[in-house]
Design a protein around this motif. Structure first.
Motif, PDB file in Angstrom:
ATOM      1  N   VAL A   5       0.851  -1.193   0.000  1.00  0.00           N
ATOM      2  CA  VAL A   5       0.000   0.000   0.000  1.00  0.00           C
ATOM      3  C   VAL A   5       0.886   1.242   0.000  1.00  0.00           C
ATOM      4  CG1 VAL A   5      -1.814   1.262   1.219  1.00  0.00           C
ATOM      5  CG2 VAL A   5      -1.781  -1.251   1.289  1.00  0.00           C
ATOM      6  N   PHE A   6       0.598   2.176  -0.902  1.00  0.00           N
ATOM      7  CA  PHE A   6       1.359   3.420  -1.007  1.00  0.00           C
ATOM      8  C   PHE A   6       0.394   4.599  -1.042  1.00  0.00           C
ATOM      9  CE2 PHE A   6       3.598  -0.003  -3.160  1.00  0.00           C
ATOM     10  CZ  PHE A   6       4.788  -0.029  -2.437  1.00  0.00           C
ATOM     11  N   ASP A   7       0.599   5.542  -0.140  1.00  0.00           N
ATOM     12  CA  ASP A   7      -0.299   6.691  -0.006  1.00  0.00           C
ATOM     13  C   ASP A   7      -1.744   6.210   0.160  1.00  0.00           C
ATOM     14  OD1 ASP A   7      -0.748   9.330   0.376  1.00  0.00           O
ATOM     15  OD2 ASP A   7      -0.583   9.919  -1.730  1.00  0.00           O
ATOM     16  N   TYR A   8      -1.902   5.144   0.955  1.00  0.00           N
ATOM     17  CA  TYR A   8      -3.190   4.559   1.328  1.00  0.00           C
ATOM     18  C   TYR A   8      -3.913   3.900   0.148  1.00  0.00           C
ATOM     19  CZ  TYR A   8      -2.208   7.295   5.468  1.00  0.00           C
ATOM     20  OH  TYR A   8      -1.602   7.810   6.564  1.00  0.00           O
ATOM     21  N   GLU A   9      -3.199   3.607  -0.933  1.00  0.00           N
ATOM     22  CA  GLU A   9      -3.798   2.921  -2.073  1.00  0.00           C
ATOM     23  C   GLU A   9      -3.068   1.603  -2.320  1.00  0.00           C
ATOM     24  OE1 GLU A   9      -4.856   3.555  -6.815  1.00  0.00           O
ATOM     25  OE2 GLU A   9      -4.217   5.258  -5.588  1.00  0.00           O
ATOM     26  N   ALA A  10      -3.791   0.492  -2.268  1.00  0.00           N
ATOM     27  CA  ALA A  10      -3.198  -0.818  -2.538  1.00  0.00           C
ATOM     28  C   ALA A  10      -2.771  -0.884  -4.000  1.00  0.00           C
ATOM     29  CB  ALA A  10      -4.196  -1.923  -2.229  1.00  0.00           C
ATOM     30  N   ASP A  11      -1.537  -1.378  -4.229  1.00  0.00           N
ATOM     31  CA  ASP A  11      -0.964  -1.303  -5.560  1.00  0.00           C
ATOM     32  C   ASP A  11      -0.535  -2.652  -6.127  1.00  0.00           C
ATOM     33  OD1 ASP A  11       1.853  -0.929  -7.201  1.00  0.00           O
ATOM     34  OD2 ASP A  11       0.419   0.672  -7.678  1.00  0.00           O
ATOM     35  N   PHE A  12      -0.130  -3.581  -5.258  1.00  0.00           N
ATOM     36  CA  PHE A  12       0.459  -4.827  -5.745  1.00  0.00           C
ATOM     37  C   PHE A  12       0.264  -5.904  -4.693  1.00  0.00           C
ATOM     38  CE2 PHE A  12       4.437  -7.490  -6.000  1.00  0.00           C
ATOM     39  CZ  PHE A  12       4.178  -8.090  -7.218  1.00  0.00           C
ATOM     40  N   ALA A  13      -0.034  -7.119  -5.135  1.00  0.00           N
ATOM     41  CA  ALA A  13      -0.225  -8.228  -4.206  1.00  0.00           C
ATOM     42  C   ALA A  13       0.536  -9.446  -4.707  1.00  0.00           C
ATOM     43  CB  ALA A  13      -1.711  -8.571  -4.073  1.00  0.00           C
ATOM     44  N   PHE A  14       1.054 -10.226  -3.771  1.00  0.00           N
ATOM     45  CA  PHE A  14       1.725 -11.461  -4.159  1.00  0.00           C
ATOM     46  C   PHE A  14       1.570 -12.510  -3.063  1.00  0.00           C
ATOM     47  CE2 PHE A  14       4.869  -8.666  -2.220  1.00  0.00           C
ATOM     48  CZ  PHE A  14       5.639  -9.486  -1.389  1.00  0.00           C
ATOM     49  N   TYR A  15       1.537 -13.773  -3.518  1.00  0.00           N
ATOM     50  CA  TYR A  15       1.532 -14.886  -2.580  1.00  0.00           C
ATOM     51  C   TYR A  15       2.935 -15.075  -2.013  1.00  0.00           C
ATOM     52  CZ  TYR A  15      -2.918 -16.305  -4.762  1.00  0.00           C
ATOM     53  OH  TYR A  15      -4.202 -16.347  -5.246  1.00  0.00           O
ATOM     54  N   ARG A  16       2.992 -15.447  -0.741  1.00  0.00           N
ATOM     55  CA  ARG A  16       4.252 -15.838  -0.115  1.00  0.00           C
ATOM     56  C   ARG A  16       4.081 -17.286   0.361  1.00  0.00           C
ATOM     57  NH1 ARG A  16       5.728 -11.426   4.326  1.00  0.00           N
ATOM     58  NH2 ARG A  16       3.921 -12.422   5.286  1.00  0.00           N
ATOM     59  N   TYR A  17       4.920 -18.169  -0.148  1.00  0.00           N
ATOM     60  CA  TYR A  17       4.801 -19.588   0.162  1.00  0.00           C
ATOM     61  C   TYR A  17       5.760 -19.981   1.275  1.00  0.00           C
ATOM     62  CZ  TYR A  17       1.895 -20.025  -3.977  1.00  0.00           C
ATOM     63  OH  TYR A  17       0.875 -19.878  -4.891  1.00  0.00           O
ATOM     64  N   LEU A  18       5.481 -21.110   1.900  1.00  0.00           N
ATOM     65  CA  LEU A  18       6.242 -21.549   3.061  1.00  0.00           C
ATOM     66  C   LEU A  18       7.742 -21.584   2.783  1.00  0.00           C
ATOM     67  CD1 LEU A  18       4.087 -24.469   4.512  1.00  0.00           C
ATOM     68  CD2 LEU A  18       4.378 -22.179   5.465  1.00  0.00           C
ATOM     69  N   SER A  19       8.504 -21.110   3.763  1.00  0.00           N
ATOM     70  CA  SER A  19       9.957 -21.165   3.706  1.00  0.00           C
ATOM     71  C   SER A  19      10.423 -22.543   4.186  1.00  0.00           C
ATOM     72  CB  SER A  19      10.552 -20.062   4.580  1.00  0.00           C
ATOM     73  OG  SER A  19      10.144 -20.223   5.918  1.00  0.00           O
ATOM     74  N   PRO A  20      11.720 -22.834   4.093  1.00  0.00           N
ATOM     75  CA  PRO A  20      12.214 -24.151   4.503  1.00  0.00           C
ATOM     76  C   PRO A  20      11.924 -24.510   5.961  1.00  0.00           C
ATOM     77  CG  PRO A  20      13.831 -23.077   3.118  1.00  0.00           C
ATOM     78  CD  PRO A  20      12.761 -22.061   3.393  1.00  0.00           C
TER      79      PRO A  20
END
Length: 286
Positions: A189-204
């Motif tokens: 979120v930048f200047d209160y506007e959502a801009d980009f989303a991504f999945y984060r998968y389990l680490s080792p």
């Protein structure tokens, strides 16, 4: 006149932000709290130094955490008191880096958030533990990058951890384990506007999903629901720059936390421009 990036260290984010601001013709420098000094003389303007070089900061970009946090927050407060605009402010960084404050803000405003207890003694832990149950997730009150976040599976392990914390005079922060897929979602979120989303998968380690702990990532569609939840959380935390972490559940998204010092370059360098634009807009409004 200079934009000062007050940071823990010169990370990839900081280097790319300096380059982005330079491309816009904005003079900027980066410094850790240990490099910043003040001089105050009667009848004269406040003097600020990075190392031994004087600067005239017109805006400070607050990006301190972990070992730079205590002195960094004090410096950000000092700049604010001196009338220098700061983003993210000391109060925003302090609240965002505190798991307890994060949870209290989300709970108070009715955001979907895992059941949480914060206890300071054995009697309270004994009484409140059923509210989160076992297994449960333990997190440090102040932390970042998934450090010391883990799943505690049994009472013996929990009490061993808790008694060590209580002996140090520290509180214990516990959350109910949520049934979830092997991933979560980070929304930037930048200047209160959502801009980009991504999945984060389990680490080792098999539990955390932070990229810093080896988690993998994949871009995902920024849906209307994600956007609404993330932007609301950013405003509740008063954080113009943040990362909102979400878990997909059967009933919709549950908010893990609002990170007020998130990475904003990799895996999407376009977001560096979003931060540069925010700083440019704030300078124009000053």
């Amino acid at each position: 006149m200079t934009v000062l990036i007050l940071c823990r260290e010169r990370t990839e984010d900081v280097v790319k932000l300096l380059g982005g601001l330079a491309a816009k013709g904005i003079t900027a420098c980066a410094a850790s709290p240990a490099e910043v000094s003040f001089s105050m003389q009667s009848g004269k303007a406040l003097k600020v130094y990075v190392g031994s070089e004087p600067i005239r900061p017109v805006l400070v970009f607050g990006w301190v955490s972990l070992q730079a946090r205590e002195m960094g927050l004090a410096l950000l407060q000092a700049f604010e008191k001196a009338g220098v605009p700061v983003i993210n402010s000391a109060a925003v960084l302090s609240a965002g880096q505190s798991k307890m404050i994060n949870s209290i803000v989300l709970h108070h405003h009715g955001c979907r958030h895992a059941d949480t207890i914060v206890v300071t003694n054995e009697a309270a832990l004994n009484k409140l533990l059923p509210e989160v149950g076992l297994p449960c997730v333990v997190k440090p009150l102040i932390g970042a990058k998934g450090m010391d976040v883990r799943l505690i599976k049994n009472a013996e392990e929990l009490w061993r951890h808790a008694r060590l914390q209580f002996a140090r005079g520290d509180a214990v922060y516990l959350q109910r384990e949520l049934a979830k897929p092997d991933r979560d979602i980070r929304v930037r979120v930048f200047d209160y506007e959502a801009d980009f989303a991504f999945y984060r998968y389990l680490s080792p380690d098999g539990f955390t999903t932070n990229l810093s702990t080896g988690g993998a990532w994949q871009a995902c569609e920024l849906t209307g629901e994600m956007k609404a939840v993330a932007e609301r959380c950013a405003r509740l935390m008063q954080a113009p720059v943040c990362g909102v972490d979400l878990i997909e559940t059967e009933d919709g998204f549950s908010v893990i936390e609002v990170n007020t010092t998130p990475a904003f370059s990799w895996p999407n360098d376009d977001n560096v421009e979003d931060v540069c634009r925010l700083i440019e807009n704030r300078l124009g409004a000053a």
